[in-house]
Write a protein that holds these residues in place. Structure first.
Motif, PDB file in Angstrom:
ATOM      1  N   GLN A  18       0.828  -1.268   0.077  1.00  0.00           N
ATOM      2  CA  GLN A  18      -0.080   0.018   0.063  1.00  0.00           C
ATOM      3  C   GLN A  18       0.905   1.144   0.080  1.00  0.00           C
ATOM      4  OE1 GLN A  18      -3.391   0.369  -0.066  1.00  0.00           O
ATOM      5  NE2 GLN A  18      -3.033   2.544  -0.041  1.00  0.00           N
ATOM      6  N   CYS A  19       1.880   1.232   1.056  1.00  0.00           N
ATOM      7  CA  CYS A  19       2.538   2.607   1.132  1.00  0.00           C
ATOM      8  C   CYS A  19       4.046   2.240   0.897  1.00  0.00           C
ATOM      9  CB  CYS A  19       2.512   3.288   2.624  1.00  0.00           C
ATOM     10  SG  CYS A  19       3.216   2.250   3.719  1.00  0.00           S
ATOM     11  N   ASP A  20       4.482   1.085   0.312  1.00  0.00           N
ATOM     12  CA  ASP A  20       5.804   0.908   0.141  1.00  0.00           C
ATOM     13  C   ASP A  20       6.954   0.850   1.419  1.00  0.00           C
ATOM     14  OD1 ASP A  20       7.458   0.175  -2.046  1.00  0.00           O
ATOM     15  OD2 ASP A  20       8.392   2.107  -2.108  1.00  0.00           O
ATOM     16  N   ALA A  21       6.293   0.752   2.464  1.00  0.00           N
ATOM     17  CA  ALA A  21       7.207   0.566   3.596  1.00  0.00           C
ATOM     18  C   ALA A  21       8.028  -0.495   3.718  1.00  0.00           C
ATOM     19  CB  ALA A  21       6.302   0.770   5.162  1.00  0.00           C
ATOM     20  N   ALA A  22       9.185  -0.473   3.918  1.00  0.00           N
ATOM     21  CA  ALA A  22      10.078  -1.562   4.033  1.00  0.00           C
ATOM     22  C   ALA A  22      10.526  -2.132   5.560  1.00  0.00           C
ATOM     23  CB  ALA A  22      11.421  -1.099   3.592  1.00  0.00           C
ATOM     24  N   PHE A  23      10.379  -3.404   5.604  1.00  0.00           N
ATOM     25  CA  PHE A  23      10.426  -4.122   6.806  1.00  0.00           C
ATOM     26  C   PHE A  23      11.634  -5.125   6.681  1.00  0.00           C
ATOM     27  CE2 PHE A  23       6.157  -3.178   6.199  1.00  0.00           C
ATOM     28  CZ  PHE A  23       5.635  -2.355   7.523  1.00  0.00           C
ATOM     29  N   PHE A  24      12.728  -4.765   7.511  1.00  0.00           N
ATOM     30  CA  PHE A  24      13.701  -5.576   7.744  1.00  0.00           C
ATOM     31  C   PHE A  24      13.697  -6.665   8.915  1.00  0.00           C
ATOM     32  CE2 PHE A  24      14.729  -1.874   5.516  1.00  0.00           C
ATOM     33  CZ  PHE A  24      15.390  -2.207   4.379  1.00  0.00           C
ATOM     34  N   LYS A  25      14.183  -7.955   8.572  1.00  0.00           N
ATOM     35  CA  LYS A  25      14.221  -8.848   9.724  1.00  0.00           C
ATOM     36  C   LYS A  25      15.200  -8.494  10.578  1.00  0.00           C
ATOM     37  CE  LYS A  25      13.759 -13.695  10.947  1.00  0.00           C
ATOM     38  NZ  LYS A  25      12.865 -13.376  11.835  1.00  0.00           N
ATOM     39  N   ASP A  26      14.662  -8.508  12.142  1.00  0.00           N
ATOM     40  CA  ASP A  26      16.010  -8.184  12.930  1.00  0.00           C
ATOM     41  C   ASP A  26      16.746  -9.121  13.291  1.00  0.00           C
ATOM     42  OD1 ASP A  26      17.194  -7.317  15.209  1.00  0.00           O
ATOM     43  OD2 ASP A  26      15.329  -7.201  16.493  1.00  0.00           O
ATOM     44  N   THR A  27      17.804  -9.236  12.497  1.00  0.00           N
ATOM     45  CA  THR A  27      19.079 -10.099  12.511  1.00  0.00           C
ATOM     46  C   THR A  27      20.254  -8.932  12.764  1.00  0.00           C
ATOM     47  OG1 THR A  27      19.376 -10.060  10.389  1.00  0.00           O
ATOM     48  CG2 THR A  27      18.039 -11.851  11.154  1.00  0.00           C
ATOM     49  N   PRO A  28      21.360  -9.520  13.427  1.00  0.00           N
ATOM     50  CA  PRO A  28      22.421  -8.882  13.506  1.00  0.00           C
ATOM     51  C   PRO A  28      23.041  -8.092  12.419  1.00  0.00           C
ATOM     52  CG  PRO A  28      22.696 -10.710  15.070  1.00  0.00           C
ATOM     53  CD  PRO A  28      21.446 -10.994  14.252  1.00  0.00           C
ATOM     54  N   ARG A  29      22.821  -9.129  11.310  1.00  0.00           N
ATOM     55  CA  ARG A  29      23.503  -8.539  10.102  1.00  0.00           C
ATOM     56  C   ARG A  29      22.566  -7.675   9.411  1.00  0.00           C
ATOM     57  NH1 ARG A  29      23.988 -12.905   4.868  1.00  0.00           N
ATOM     58  NH2 ARG A  29      22.512 -11.985   3.507  1.00  0.00           N
ATOM     59  N   ASN A  30      21.316  -7.586   9.463  1.00  0.00           N
ATOM     60  CA  ASN A  30      20.552  -6.710   8.773  1.00  0.00           C
ATOM     61  C   ASN A  30      20.693  -5.331   9.731  1.00  0.00           C
ATOM     62  OD1 ASN A  30      19.508  -8.391   7.175  1.00  0.00           O
ATOM     63  ND2 ASN A  30      17.520  -8.336   7.730  1.00  0.00           N
ATOM     64  N   LYS A  31      21.037  -5.449  10.929  1.00  0.00           N
ATOM     65  CA  LYS A  31      21.117  -4.187  11.765  1.00  0.00           C
ATOM     66  C   LYS A  31      22.311  -3.470  11.574  1.00  0.00           C
ATOM     67  CE  LYS A  31      19.579  -5.803  15.832  1.00  0.00           C
ATOM     68  NZ  LYS A  31      18.994  -5.826  17.202  1.00  0.00           N
ATOM     69  N   ALA A  32      23.256  -4.419  11.286  1.00  0.00           N
ATOM     70  CA  ALA A  32      24.574  -3.911  11.122  1.00  0.00           C
ATOM     71  C   ALA A  32      24.846  -3.284   9.524  1.00  0.00           C
ATOM     72  CB  ALA A  32      25.575  -4.894  11.130  1.00  0.00           C
ATOM     73  N   ALA A  33      24.123  -3.706   8.596  1.00  0.00           N
ATOM     74  CA  ALA A  33      24.033  -3.375   7.249  1.00  0.00           C
ATOM     75  C   ALA A  33      23.227  -1.978   7.147  1.00  0.00           C
ATOM     76  CB  ALA A  33      23.323  -4.174   6.320  1.00  0.00           C
ATOM     77  N   LEU A  34      22.191  -1.797   8.154  1.00  0.00           N
ATOM     78  CA  LEU A  34      21.487  -0.685   8.255  1.00  0.00           C
ATOM     79  C   LEU A  34      21.945   0.539   9.083  1.00  0.00           C
ATOM     80  CD1 LEU A  34      17.889  -2.191   8.741  1.00  0.00           C
ATOM     81  CD2 LEU A  34      18.644  -0.992   6.724  1.00  0.00           C
ATOM     82  N   GLY A  35      23.102   0.002   9.835  1.00  0.00           N
ATOM     83  CA  GLY A  35      23.746   0.972  10.607  1.00  0.00           C
ATOM     84  C   GLY A  35      24.955   1.691   9.523  1.00  0.00           C
ATOM     85  N   GLY A  36      25.220   0.932   8.717  1.00  0.00           N
ATOM     86  CA  GLY A  36      26.318   1.386   7.936  1.00  0.00           C
ATOM     87  C   GLY A  36      27.732   0.774   8.298  1.00  0.00           C
ATOM     88  N   LEU A  37      27.614  -0.491   9.057  1.00  0.00           N
ATOM     89  CA  LEU A  37      28.607  -0.967   9.729  1.00  0.00           C
ATOM     90  C   LEU A  37      29.314  -2.111   8.689  1.00  0.00           C
ATOM     91  CD1 LEU A  37      27.481  -1.084  13.213  1.00  0.00           C
ATOM     92  CD2 LEU A  37      28.911   0.731  12.272  1.00  0.00           C
ATOM     93  N   VAL A  38      28.600  -2.514   7.745  1.00  0.00           N
ATOM     94  CA  VAL A  38      29.133  -3.565   7.005  1.00  0.00           C
ATOM     95  C   VAL A  38      29.059  -3.195   5.387  1.00  0.00           C
ATOM     96  CG1 VAL A  38      28.529  -5.291   8.580  1.00  0.00           C
ATOM     97  CG2 VAL A  38      27.059  -4.612   7.218  1.00  0.00           C
ATOM     98  N   PRO A  39      29.803  -3.845   4.593  1.00  0.00           N
ATOM     99  CA  PRO A  39      29.620  -3.349   3.163  1.00  0.00           C
ATOM    100  C   PRO A  39      28.093  -3.807   2.864  1.00  0.00           C
ATOM    101  CG  PRO A  39      31.522  -4.948   3.567  1.00  0.00           C
ATOM    102  CD  PRO A  39      30.654  -4.720   4.881  1.00  0.00           C
TER     103      PRO A  39
END
Ligand code: ZN
Length: 94
Positions: free
Chosen positions: A67-88
């Motif tokens: 409906q609104c194109d919101a994005a949901f990321f599964k709560d994993t260490p890898r995803n959180k690190a990626a979203l934090g800009g800490l990983v390639p």
């Protein structure tokens, strides 16, 4: 369910499982995200969210709101690190 907004983007969320109702637009249109060019038949499916040929940043969303194109990321260490800009941006194949 834990569903936490990401400060940098009002339409991105970290969540530990698929939200039934989108916290942004309040519709039940959250679907599993499918990356890549969809088959013609997939355009008519209502049980998936097609990311399409342009990947999300910095990682592909796990689920998306149709409906609104919101994005949901599964709560994993890898995803959180990626979203934090800490990983390639690109991950090696599992
Ligand atoms: Zn939504």
């Amino acid at each position: 369910m834990n569903c936490n907004p990401i400060p940098e983007r009002e339409d991105w969320f970290i969540t530990d499982r698929k939200p039934t109702i989108c916290p942004r637009c309040k519709t039940k249109e959250v679907r599993k995200a499918v990356l890549g060019k969809p088959l013609e038949e997939d355009f008519f499916r209502d049980d998936i969210f097609v990311i399409g040929c342009i990947p999300d940043f910095p990682i592909n969303r796990t689920w998306g709101c149709r409906q609104c194109d919101a994005a949901f990321f599964k709560d994993t260490p890898r995803n959180k690190a990626a979203l934090g800009g800490l990983v390639p941006h690109q991950w090696p194949k599992d």
